[in-house]
Design an enzyme around this catalytic site. Structure first.
Site, PDB file in Angstrom:
ATOM      1  N   SER A   1     -73.115 -92.230 -11.485  1.00 20.96           N
ATOM      2  CA  SER A   1     -73.300 -92.464 -10.050  1.00 20.96           C
ATOM      3  C   SER A   1     -74.334 -93.562  -9.816  1.00 20.96           C
ATOM      4  CB  SER A   1     -73.681 -91.161  -9.336  1.00 20.96           C
ATOM      5  OG  SER A   1     -72.558 -90.314  -9.233  1.00 20.96           O
TER       6      SER A   1
ATOM      7  N   LYS B   1     -65.541 -86.184  -6.661  1.00 20.08           N
ATOM      8  CA  LYS B   1     -66.964 -86.109  -6.326  1.00 20.08           C
ATOM      9  C   LYS B   1     -67.334 -84.671  -6.028  1.00 20.08           C
ATOM     10  CE  LYS B   1     -70.663 -88.375  -6.394  1.00 20.08           C
ATOM     11  NZ  LYS B   1     -71.044 -88.976  -7.664  1.00 20.08           N
TER      12      LYS B   1
END
Length: 609
Positions: free
Chosen positions: A408, A207
């Site tokens: 996402s 991430k």
């Protein structure tokens, strides 16, 4: 004294009334002027769009192509007529309107060919280019020719040009094949210099959305993941363009830069001659020579003093009869934010209203969710997902069509679908959660400002002007972990996997569509047309029409927006770049509005050059 004050008050009162009258008078006058201009332009447009037979469809695209432009097609045409803006690089074009016009031209007897005029086309994502390329390939198979003309070609322009029967290039031009790159600004040192404390909460080894705030360079994990997908996109580009030009990948773009340099040395650095010698283009010609050849093919238009053509902006899509069986197309284009939609983003409340309308409309039998988003607010993503679950509960099929990016939060909202279709070049996955809070307590202390006070608990003492209480940080990290687990469980349920299996391909890692298919994150590789076919199949529909949920901007907003664009267009390039960067940062701050500071967002996905 009272009389004096009354006199002064009377003057102020009457002055105020006069100012109000003047303001309302000019606003009404401006409004009437807009109406008259709109009516005039409408009739001019109606007259202008009648084209003669044996015309070329001139695809003279200006600016960029996206799924969902801020302005609809009609207002964009009016803005061109009204303001004659030179800001071609700032215009937005609808992907689906471009494709529909090409396909209509294929069976239009008045259109005998296409001319791709690409000087002002800036670009789009690779999956959108591929969708337009499919339409150009269909047009060419109908035995109508395509010609590409440009002074020079960037990579996006050249991709479309490769579908042409003949590519023209200026003798001083070039074909700018260089490869893809993705670069991000890192500002840890800047934040340190400003003494701004960045508090990061995240789950996911890959991430990397928060890395710009905590590093001055790319982490090895992010470099590994980004290198994988960017090389994959470049290979997809080379394979398709080389096939169109009947070349090998190595002929199109040699593996070593030194090979390109040696071949350029053989032609004394002449980029245009290099392109011709290596079959990247078919002919070097000046504008007047190209015009003469196109006139031989399409004839001469005395009124326009040019070869016979109709611009794609003036070429009208024929209206179709409405049917009771409709497939709704809802566009999720941009960063997902809480609340109502703002230009360039997806408002959770706005999207929910559209989904709810599709759910309650008896004419709508199924829904295509077109996702072209890097994600955003977790709260807004979940609000949208919940409404999609309610839609599916009615028995209406839901198919997700992924565009260039569906990562996402864009993947979060895709989980309720009956079926997910991604382009091989789609960037998806990035299943991870993060939160960011910046405090300026040290900045204030450095200039002699200190904060102190009282609170009933440490949790009540959360403010950007003080250090975060450790208790709040613990709660924040636990909430991030909870949301990540929620994300994992949603994907596991939707894709018939265990949470452990999903976690192995999650951790915030970005996948190309082809990799996502191998990892069972999507059901099929294909484009929007495949999504339409699949939706009709699931809904058992033979005859149907697409019902597009499009936001309509007002004429006044369009004019104000276009005036802003026109002003920016005349600025010196360095000043324009600075203003653009400031605007982008302001917009990004507006997009970080999740009530719990939790985000499922892929910042690296859209930064491709």
């Amino acid at each position: 004294m009272c009389i004096l004050w009354r006199f002064i008050a009377s003057i102020i009162k009457h002055t105020w009334y006069l100012l109000n009258f003047i303001r309302e008078f000019f606003l009404n006058l401006f409004f009437i002027l807009l109406i008259l201009i709109g009516i005039s332009l409408y009739f001019q447009f109606e007259k202008k769009t009648t084209n003669s037979t044996n015309s070329a469809l001139l695809i003279d695209l200006s600016g960029i192509i996206i799924d969902k432009p801020i302005m609809n097609d009609k207002l964009l045409e009016w803005s061109r007529e009204l303001l004659r803006s030179s800001s071609a690089h700032l215009q937005e074009n609808s992907l689906f309107e471009v494709v529909e016009k090409i396909r209509q031209a294929k069976t239009d007897n008045d259109i005998t060919g296409i001319v791709l005029s690409l000087n002002n086309f800036i670009g789009t994502d690779l999956s959108s280019l591929q969708y337009i390329g499919n339409a150009l390939h269909e047009f060419r198979k109908s035995n109508k020719p395509i010609y590409a003309i440009s002074d020079s070609y960037n990579q996006m322009q050249y991709y479309l040009a490769s579908f042409a029967n003949k590519i023209y290039l200026s003798p001083q031009g070039s074909v700018g094949l260089k490869g893809f790159s993705s670069n991000i600004l890192y500002y840890k040192s800047l934040l340190n210099n400003l003494k701004i404390t960045t508090h990061i909460f995240r789950v996911g080894s890959y991430k990397s959305a928060v890395e710009p705030m905590i590093r001055d360079d790319m982490s090895s994990k992010a470099r590994e993941a980004n290198s994988h997908w960017i090389k994959g996109l470049w290979q997809n580009y080379l394979i398709e363009v080389a096939s169109n030009r009947n070349l090998s990948k190595e002929q199109l773009f040699p593996n070593m830069a030194t090979d390109i340099i040696s071949k350029l040395q053989a032609v004394n650095g002449n980029l245009a001659q290099y392109a011709l010698d290596h079959k990247l283009v078919d002919k070097l010609a000046s504008r007047s020579t190209i015009e003469a050849e196109l006139t031989d093919i399409f004839g001469w238009n005395k009124e326009n003093k040019d070869f016979n053509f109709i611009s794609i902006y003036n070429y009208r899509i024929k209206e179709k009869l409405q049917q009771n069986n409709q497939i709704a197309v809802i566009l999720i284009n941009g960063t997902i934010i809480d609340g109502l939609q703002i230009p360039g983003s997806v408002g959770g409340d706005t999207a929910v209203a559209q989904i709810r309308q599709a759910r309650l409309d008896p004419k709508i039998k199924a829904v295509i969710l077109r996702v072209n988003s890097p994600g955003g607010s977790v709260n807004a993503s979940e609000v949208i997902r919940s409404e999609l679950v309610a839609l599916r509960a009615t028995g209406k099929p839901l198919v997700v069509s992924m565009g260039g990016i569906a990562a996402s939060g864009g993947y979060w909202i895709s989980t309720p679908a009956n079926y997910i279709i991604a382009n091989p070049s789609t960037l998806t996955g990035s299943i991870g959660i993060f939160g960011v809070i910046n405090t300026i307590d040290k900045s204030l202390e450095s200039i002699g400002i200190h904060t102190d006070g009282v609170a009933t608990s440490p949790l009540a003492n959360v403010t950007t002007i003080k250090a975060l209480p450790p208790e709040f940080s613990q709660i924040m990290q636990m909430n991030i972990g909870y949301n990540y687990q929620t994300f994992i469980n949603l994907v596991a349920t939707a894709r018939h996997k265990t949470p452990k299996q999903v976690d192995q391909i999650a951790q915030g890692r970005v996948w190309m569509g082809s990799d996502a298919k191998n990892n069972n994150l999507v059901d099929q590789l294909g484009n929007f047309d495949d999504a339409v076919k699949k939706t009709a199949e699931l809904a058992n529909l033979n005859d149907y029409e697409l019902h597009w949920f499009i936001d309509h901007n007002s004429l006044s907003n369009m004019i104000l927006n276009q005036i802003s664009i026109s002003v920016e267009a005349i600025l010196p390039t360095p000043l324009f770049i600075i203003i653009t960067m400031i605007k982008e940062k302001i917009n990004s701050f507006n997009q970080f509005n999740d009530p719990q500071n939790c985000y499922a967002l892929c910042l690296a996905c859209g930064d491709l050059h």
